[in-house]
Design an enzyme around this catalytic site. Structure first.
Site, mmCIF file in Angstrom:
data_model
loop_
_atom_site.group_PDB
_atom_site.id
_atom_site.type_symbol
_atom_site.label_atom_id
_atom_site.label_comp_id
_atom_site.label_asym_id
_atom_site.label_seq_id
_atom_site.Cartn_x
_atom_site.Cartn_y
_atom_site.Cartn_z
ATOM 1 N N THR A 1 0.848 -1.187 0.000
ATOM 2 C CA THR A 1 0.000 0.000 0.000
ATOM 3 C C THR A 1 0.885 1.240 0.000
ATOM 4 O O THR A 1 1.990 1.226 0.548
ATOM 5 C CB THR A 1 -0.926 0.047 1.227
ATOM 6 O OG1 THR A 1 -0.114 0.066 2.414
ATOM 7 C CG2 THR A 1 -1.835 -1.160 1.266
ATOM 8 N N GLU B 1 -0.043 6.798 -3.165
ATOM 9 C CA GLU B 1 -0.572 6.995 -4.503
ATOM 10 C C GLU B 1 -1.298 5.779 -5.054
ATOM 11 O O GLU B 1 -2.212 5.916 -5.853
ATOM 12 C CB GLU B 1 0.554 7.378 -5.471
ATOM 13 C CG GLU B 1 1.165 8.742 -5.177
ATOM 14 C CD GLU B 1 2.149 9.171 -6.236
ATOM 15 O OE1 GLU B 1 2.589 8.305 -7.027
ATOM 16 O OE2 GLU B 1 2.482 10.370 -6.288
ATOM 17 N N VAL C 1 -1.108 -2.157 -4.487
ATOM 18 C CA VAL C 1 -0.819 -3.273 -5.387
ATOM 19 C C VAL C 1 -1.428 -4.534 -4.791
ATOM 20 O O VAL C 1 -1.197 -4.855 -3.618
ATOM 21 C CB VAL C 1 0.693 -3.463 -5.594
ATOM 22 C CG1 VAL C 1 0.951 -4.622 -6.555
ATOM 23 C CG2 VAL C 1 1.324 -2.182 -6.140
ATOM 24 N N LYS D 1 -1.871 -3.044 -9.957
ATOM 25 C CA LYS D 1 -1.620 -1.748 -9.323
ATOM 26 C C LYS D 1 -2.796 -0.818 -9.607
ATOM 27 O O LYS D 1 -3.142 -0.582 -10.767
ATOM 28 C CB LYS D 1 -0.327 -1.137 -9.859
ATOM 29 C CG LYS D 1 0.088 0.152 -9.149
ATOM 30 C CD LYS D 1 1.486 0.576 -9.582
ATOM 31 C CE LYS D 1 1.989 1.757 -8.787
ATOM 32 N NZ LYS D 1 3.381 2.129 -9.160
ATOM 33 N N GLU E 1 3.482 -8.320 -14.270
ATOM 34 C CA GLU E 1 4.055 -9.559 -13.752
ATOM 35 C C GLU E 1 4.149 -9.529 -12.226
ATOM 36 O O GLU E 1 4.538 -8.521 -11.633
ATOM 37 C CB GLU E 1 5.441 -9.747 -14.352
ATOM 38 C CG GLU E 1 6.203 -10.964 -13.878
ATOM 39 C CD GLU E 1 7.601 -11.022 -14.449
ATOM 40 O OE1 GLU E 1 8.287 -12.042 -14.240
ATOM 41 O OE2 GLU E 1 8.028 -10.051 -15.116
ATOM 42 N N ASP F 1 13.183 8.585 -8.901
ATOM 43 C CA ASP F 1 12.825 8.353 -7.493
ATOM 44 C C ASP F 1 13.380 7.005 -7.043
ATOM 45 O O ASP F 1 12.747 6.281 -6.293
ATOM 46 C CB ASP F 1 11.305 8.393 -7.327
ATOM 47 C CG ASP F 1 10.875 8.424 -5.860
ATOM 48 O OD1 ASP F 1 11.635 8.974 -5.035
ATOM 49 O OD2 ASP F 1 9.797 7.893 -5.542
ATOM 50 N N ASP G 1 7.880 1.045 -9.752
ATOM 51 C CA ASP G 1 7.409 2.426 -9.567
ATOM 52 C C ASP G 1 8.094 3.375 -10.546
ATOM 53 O O ASP G 1 8.813 4.305 -10.154
ATOM 54 C CB ASP G 1 7.627 2.897 -8.132
ATOM 55 C CG ASP G 1 6.798 2.120 -7.130
ATOM 56 O OD1 ASP G 1 5.819 1.475 -7.551
ATOM 57 O OD2 ASP G 1 7.138 2.146 -5.933
#
Length: 260
Positions: free
Chosen positions: A61, A64, A67, A81, A149, A196, A213
């Site tokens: 979690t 944004e 999943v 997601k 995946e 990021d 991400d």
């Protein structure tokens, strides 16, 4: 035959609605934020297309997105997601999309913005995956839902691959060399900068690091790409020290940005 197909989809959707029920009070709040009516309609479409038969629990979690572990029509595990519309930082998202020529500006239409953001992650994953880099294989994206995946921990452990932030490594040197190689190929061949990157969004699966991400990943032509690359390098240098490695900023940058 077509009627039976839609009946199957209806059954799949009922399973989705049943399995989305979460246990704790906090999870119930998350559930109401994640599974709004529009998102349920998207999941219904994915069920009809065979991408998703059921959701079997939360993998992770975040602010944004959440999943979930899903099962497709072939009984194969997939990662689902779902971007949470109510908590997304739309100002930040619009800035990233505005600097990417692959996407048009969507003004203040939140559904269009979140769709573009989800498509951005799908396209970035596809771009990286086609080069053989360690990212989850993307299967499809529809509005705020991305199916990809599912990465397991190891052949002997089918649980979800953990982030580097939660494990100890016996092969830390090799893992971080793979991460630097990833950054090199992403920058020089995919023309992408993660933006990021850290131990929190690098998973450890089957003994290797997998980067996740990538929604905010930007093209190297983006005016902020070098600044974002420097930030990624600083994060990796910092993270390497957690595993008793002595990587330096200059060492990593010279590996990625090679002088002509």
């Amino acid at each position: 035959m077509k009627e039976k197909h839609y009946q199957d989809a209806d059954n799949q959707m009922r399973k989705l609605e049943e399995t989305k029920r979460l246990k704790s009070v906090e999870d119930k709040q998350v559930s109401s934020e994640v599974f709004d009516n529009k998102t349920l309609q998207v999941l219904y479409k994915l069920a009809k297309q065979g991408y998703l038969k059921s959701l079997n629990g939360v993998i992770s979690t975040g602010k944004e997105a959440n999943v979930f572990l899903g099962i497709d029509d072939d009984d194969k595990e997939v990662a689902v997601k779902i971007y949470r519309v109510v908590t997304l930082d739309f100002k930040k998202i619009k800035e990233y999309i505005a600097g990417d020529p692959r996407f048009k500006s969507h003004g203040n239409n939140t559904r269009q913005i979140i769709t573009a953001w989800t498509q951005k992650e799908f396209k970035n994953l596809s771009r990286l995956y086609k080069l053989g880099l360690n990212v989850p294989e993307p299967y499809t994206a529809n509005e705020n839902v991305l199916v990809m995946e599912y990465l397991e921990h190891s052949p002997d452990d089918a649980s979800a691959a953990p982030p580097l932030s939660k494990i100890k490594l016996d092969n830390a040197g090799e893992v971080f060399e793979e991460i630097i190689d990833f950054m090199d190929v992403a920058y020089n061949e995919a023309q992408l900068v993660h933006g990021d990157l850290s131990r929190y969004n690098i998973l450890y699966s089957h003994g290797h690091p997998y980067v996740i991400d990538v929604s905010q990943a930007t093209l190297t032509s983006h005016p902020s790409s070098m600044q974002l690359l420097d930030r990624d390098i600083e994060n990796i240098v910092y993270d390497s020290k957690k595993f008793n490695l002595n990587l330096t900023f200059d060492y990593i940058k010279n590996r990625i940005v090679r002088k002509e």
